[in-house]
Write an enzyme that holds these catalytic residues in place. Structure first.
Site, PDB file in Angstrom:
ATOM      1  N   TYR A   1     -80.463 -18.591 -61.096  1.00  0.00           N
ATOM      2  CA  TYR A   1     -79.991 -17.207 -61.046  1.00  0.00           C
ATOM      3  C   TYR A   1     -78.494 -17.195 -61.327  1.00  0.00           C
ATOM      4  O   TYR A   1     -77.679 -16.780 -60.503  1.00  0.00           O
ATOM      5  CB  TYR A   1     -80.333 -16.527 -59.725  1.00  0.00           C
ATOM      6  CG  TYR A   1     -80.601 -15.047 -59.920  1.00  0.00           C
ATOM      7  CD1 TYR A   1     -81.791 -14.623 -60.491  1.00  0.00           C
ATOM      8  CD2 TYR A   1     -79.654 -14.093 -59.594  1.00  0.00           C
ATOM      9  CE1 TYR A   1     -82.026 -13.280 -60.728  1.00  0.00           C
ATOM     10  CE2 TYR A   1     -79.881 -12.754 -59.831  1.00  0.00           C
ATOM     11  CZ  TYR A   1     -81.070 -12.341 -60.404  1.00  0.00           C
ATOM     12  OH  TYR A   1     -81.295 -11.007 -60.654  1.00  0.00           O
ATOM     13  N   LEU A   2     -78.173 -17.666 -62.524  1.00  0.00           N
ATOM     14  CA  LEU A   2     -76.802 -17.979 -62.898  1.00  0.00           C
ATOM     15  C   LEU A   2     -75.919 -16.731 -62.943  1.00  0.00           C
ATOM     16  O   LEU A   2     -76.380 -15.640 -63.252  1.00  0.00           O
ATOM     17  CB  LEU A   2     -76.787 -18.674 -64.259  1.00  0.00           C
ATOM     18  CG  LEU A   2     -77.653 -19.940 -64.365  1.00  0.00           C
ATOM     19  CD1 LEU A   2     -77.606 -20.484 -65.791  1.00  0.00           C
ATOM     20  CD2 LEU A   2     -77.211 -21.001 -63.368  1.00  0.00           C
TER      21      LEU A   2
ATOM     22  N   HIS B   1     -71.132 -19.922 -62.074  1.00  0.00           N
ATOM     23  CA  HIS B   1     -71.767 -21.073 -62.723  1.00  0.00           C
ATOM     24  C   HIS B   1     -71.206 -21.285 -64.134  1.00  0.00           C
ATOM     25  O   HIS B   1     -70.971 -22.415 -64.573  1.00  0.00           O
ATOM     26  CB  HIS B   1     -73.276 -20.870 -62.824  1.00  0.00           C
ATOM     27  CG  HIS B   1     -73.972 -20.738 -61.513  1.00  0.00           C
ATOM     28  ND1 HIS B   1     -74.541 -19.559 -61.091  1.00  0.00           N
ATOM     29  CD2 HIS B   1     -74.200 -21.635 -60.521  1.00  0.00           C
ATOM     30  CE1 HIS B   1     -75.093 -19.732 -59.908  1.00  0.00           C
ATOM     31  NE2 HIS B   1     -74.892 -20.980 -59.533  1.00  0.00           N
TER      32      HIS B   1
ATOM     33  N   GLN C   1     -83.070 -27.998 -48.295  1.00  0.00           N
ATOM     34  CA  GLN C   1     -81.833 -27.442 -47.732  1.00  0.00           C
ATOM     35  C   GLN C   1     -82.046 -26.058 -47.133  1.00  0.00           C
ATOM     36  O   GLN C   1     -81.085 -25.420 -46.710  1.00  0.00           O
ATOM     37  CB  GLN C   1     -80.727 -27.419 -48.782  1.00  0.00           C
ATOM     38  CG  GLN C   1     -80.916 -26.451 -49.928  1.00  0.00           C
ATOM     39  CD  GLN C   1     -79.884 -26.653 -51.023  1.00  0.00           C
ATOM     40  OE1 GLN C   1     -79.874 -27.676 -51.717  1.00  0.00           O
ATOM     41  NE2 GLN C   1     -78.985 -25.687 -51.179  1.00  0.00           N
TER      42      GLN C   1
ATOM     43  N   GLY D   1     -68.253 -25.440 -57.243  1.00  0.00           N
ATOM     44  CA  GLY D   1     -67.373 -24.337 -56.901  1.00  0.00           C
ATOM     45  C   GLY D   1     -66.939 -24.383 -55.452  1.00  0.00           C
ATOM     46  O   GLY D   1     -67.713 -24.752 -54.565  1.00  0.00           O
TER      47      GLY D   1
END
Length: 279
Positions: free
Chosen positions: A28-29, A33, A57, A142
């Protein structure tokens, strides 16, 4: 752009005798990204991106099933950004036996780790697998997930992984809201209110610049965040960065401090941070 989904296809697609910049994602860029890809494109011969929503996770009551997914959209964005190899594996590919996982011994019991037990074990497990498969020269992360970056850097040092970790700045909306795949969960009203998170963090960093003590800065930051309607604070923390250790009331004891927050809206848990550097 080559799209591969199996280990065998990936190994065939990877270049030899060229530098590889790696951008691991859960898809879901968004512009955040794309900024990682831009940095990887500039510093390497080949750019590899992975898209994998990693189940290990996510906790039992978290948003694994509803995490936003749109591979056709992501494929176009990755292609337009200049990705050379897009790795899109299944869970069975990434966890063929699931016999062993990485365990984080330090730094996972604070910030997001305190309210998401086991989360960073899952993060470092999948990062370890991806690094072993891609064998990148450099990997790009990021700083919106600053705790994650610090733990990955520690993992690379502890396990002597031959990869450079590149920290990349947070990409924000014009309002200051940090770009996140989970922003799609916000209502229009919540999107406006969520922009106040960065404003509060900015004022907290400015308070540190003027020499205010950590405890007072944290109190003021918490007070401002509590004023955001229809939200609940998960945590407000100031820690040493990148050790993630506690700091004293005298902020000058640390060269860098991470001012990190997590705010729960109705359907979205947002994280954000700023890093304050001494001097």
């Amino acid at each position: 752009m080559k799209i591969v989904s199996t280990v065998e296809e990936l190994r065939i697609a990877l270049p030899t005798n060229q530098t590889i910049g790696f951008v691991p994602t859960m898809g879901y860029l968004h512009e955040g990204h794309m900024s990682l890809v831009e940095n990887a494109r500039r510093e390497n011969d080949v750019v590899v991106m992975s898209i994998f929503v990693n189940p290990t996770q996510f906790g039992p009551n978290e948003d694994l099933d509803r995490y936003p997914r749109d591979f056709e959209r992501d494929e176009k964005l990755a292609r337009d950004a200049g990705v050379d190899v897009l790795f899109y594996p299944t869970t069975e590919t990434m966890y063929p036996l699931d016999m062993a996982r990485v365990t984080v011994r330090h730094g996972a019991d604070v910030l997001c780790g305190a309210s998401r037990p086991g989360h960073f074990d899952g993060v470092l497990t999948i990062v370890s697998k991806l690094f072993n498969l891609v064998q990148p020269t450099r990997a790009y992360f990021g700083l919106k997930d600053a705790q994650q970056v610090a733990l990955i850097e520690g993992y690379v040092r502890d396990y002597f992984v031959p990869v450079e970790i590149r920290r990349c700045p947070i990409i924000r909306e014009e309002t200051g809201l940090a770009k996140s795949s989970r922003n799609v969960y916000l209502s229009d009203v919540e999107t406006v209110e969520a922009s106040r998170i960065f404003s509060a963090l900015t004022m907290a960093r400015e308070a540190l610049d003027t020499g205010q003590q950590v405890d007072e800065v944290k109190r003021q930051l918490t007070e401002r965040l509590n004023e955001i309607p229809n939200s609940q604070i998960d945590y407000v923390e100031l820690v040493d960065y990148p050790t993630l250790g506690a700091v004293s009331s005298d902020s000058t004891d640390s060269t860098e401090l991470l001012l990190a927050v997590a705010i729960q809206f109705e359907r979205a848990r947002l994280i954000d941070n700023v890093i304050w550097k001494k001097g």
